[in-house]
Scaffold this active site. Structure first.
Site, PDB file in Angstrom:
ATOM      1  N   ASP A   1       0.878  -0.864  -0.236  1.00 19.90           N
ATOM      2  CA  ASP A   1      -0.025   0.284   0.021  1.00 19.90           C
ATOM      3  C   ASP A   1       0.795   1.016   0.392  1.00 19.90           C
ATOM      4  O   ASP A   1       1.923   1.039   0.580  1.00 19.90           O
ATOM      5  CB  ASP A   1      -0.464   0.168   1.190  1.00 19.90           C
TER       6      ASP A   1
HETATM    7  N1  URA Z   1      -1.698  -6.182   3.528  1.00 24.33           N
HETATM    8  C1  URA Z   1      -1.614  -4.642   4.037  1.00 24.33           C
HETATM    9  O1  URA Z   1      -2.699  -3.926   4.331  1.00 24.33           O
HETATM   10  N2  URA Z   1      -1.165  -3.538   3.623  1.00 24.33           N
HETATM   11  C2  URA Z   1       0.368  -3.863   2.387  1.00 24.33           C
HETATM   12  O2  URA Z   1       1.175  -2.883   2.120  1.00 24.33           O
HETATM   13  C3  URA Z   1       0.168  -5.593   2.845  1.00 24.33           C
HETATM   14  C4  URA Z   1      -0.409  -6.129   3.786  1.00 24.33           C
END
Ligand code: URA
Length: 248
Positions: free
Chosen positions: A102
């Site tokens: 993310d």
């Molecule tokens: N899980 C999440 O919530 N965000 C990420 O970037 C990777 C795994």
């Protein structure tokens, strides 16, 4: 010199097995000649076409990036935000991230131009362990930690078993660092697992991607993978056959 089916698969067009079918069915040309035997090897100077279209013959390259927060895990962004590829202006090959983190998550992400390896690593049947450190509020209870480990019901189904460890906690601030190792890769999975237990993730970092760790790297740093690391990834993915329903 590399086997023709490997060169086609590395270009990301298809799997090695399907590349063999393309060769046998007369869809592949090397230097203008149709090739239908499977044994042949090609050099970087040979021009390979599949269905009449030249394939990319870039040298495969592999990097590990410590992605900082505030960076998009894609090749470009329509809102002009910084992307993981912007850290590799010095690399002439057209690399792309393997999977995603993310915008607000930091940590380990692999970039490559090897479509064959990337497709295998991203295949849902290939269950590579990914270890995250989540800074959460408030401090999870024993029962919440057990539930994270045994599986949480999310709107897209139960999560698989996970490894969970309370790394540290601060009673006065009611915050904790939790290490969570999962092998699935659903969208925002870690944040959603904590949210399902009413725990707020303040920060999230991926510390390990399979056997690769962030050791020696700071946010924004990257390094090429070592040849034995690339080999290990190939050994790992080749143990799983995505075309079989059981993945064996
Ligand atoms: N899980 C999440 O919530 N965000 C990420 O970037 C990777 C795994």
């Amino acid at each position: 010199m590399e086997r023709l089916q490997k060169v086609i698969a590395q270009a990301g067009i298809t799997s090695r097995r399907k590349a063999e079918q393309l060769i046998v069915s007369g869809k592949v040309e090397v230097n203008g000649q149709t090739v239908t035997e499977l044994g042949i090897k090609v050099s970087p100077d040979d021009q390979v076409k599949v269905n009449g279209v030249p394939i990319s013959r870039e040298q495969p390259v592999y990097f590990l990036l410590y992605k900082p927060v505030g960076v998009i895990s894609s090749v470009r962004d329509d809102r002009n935000r910084k992307t993981v590829v912007d850290f590799f202006d010095h690399v002439p090959q057209r690399i792309f991230p393997v999977g995603r983190l993310d915008y607000d998550t930091s940590g380990a992400i692999v970039l490559t131009n090897d479509g064959e390896l990337a497709n295998k690593l991203m295949h849902p049947r290939f269950q590579l362990d990914k270890t995250y450190i989540a800074a959460v509020h408030p401090i999870p209870t024993e029962d919440q930690l057990r539930r994270l480990a045994s599986g949480i019901r999310l709107d897209d189904g139960m999560t698989a078993g996970a490894k969970v460890r309370l790394v540290s906690s601060d009673r006065s601030r009611q915050t904790a660092n939790v290490q969570l190792t999962i092998h699935e890769g659903r969208n925002r999975q870690v944040r959603r697992m904590f949210a399902a237990l009413d725990l707020h993730v303040r920060k999230l970092r991926r510390d390990r991607y399979g056997f690769l760790s962030l050791a020696g790297l700071h946010p924004g740093d990257s390094r090429p993978l070592k040849p034995h690391e690339v080999k290990t990834f190939y050994h790992l993915v080749e143990r799983v056959n995505p075309s079989r329903p059981d993945g064996k």
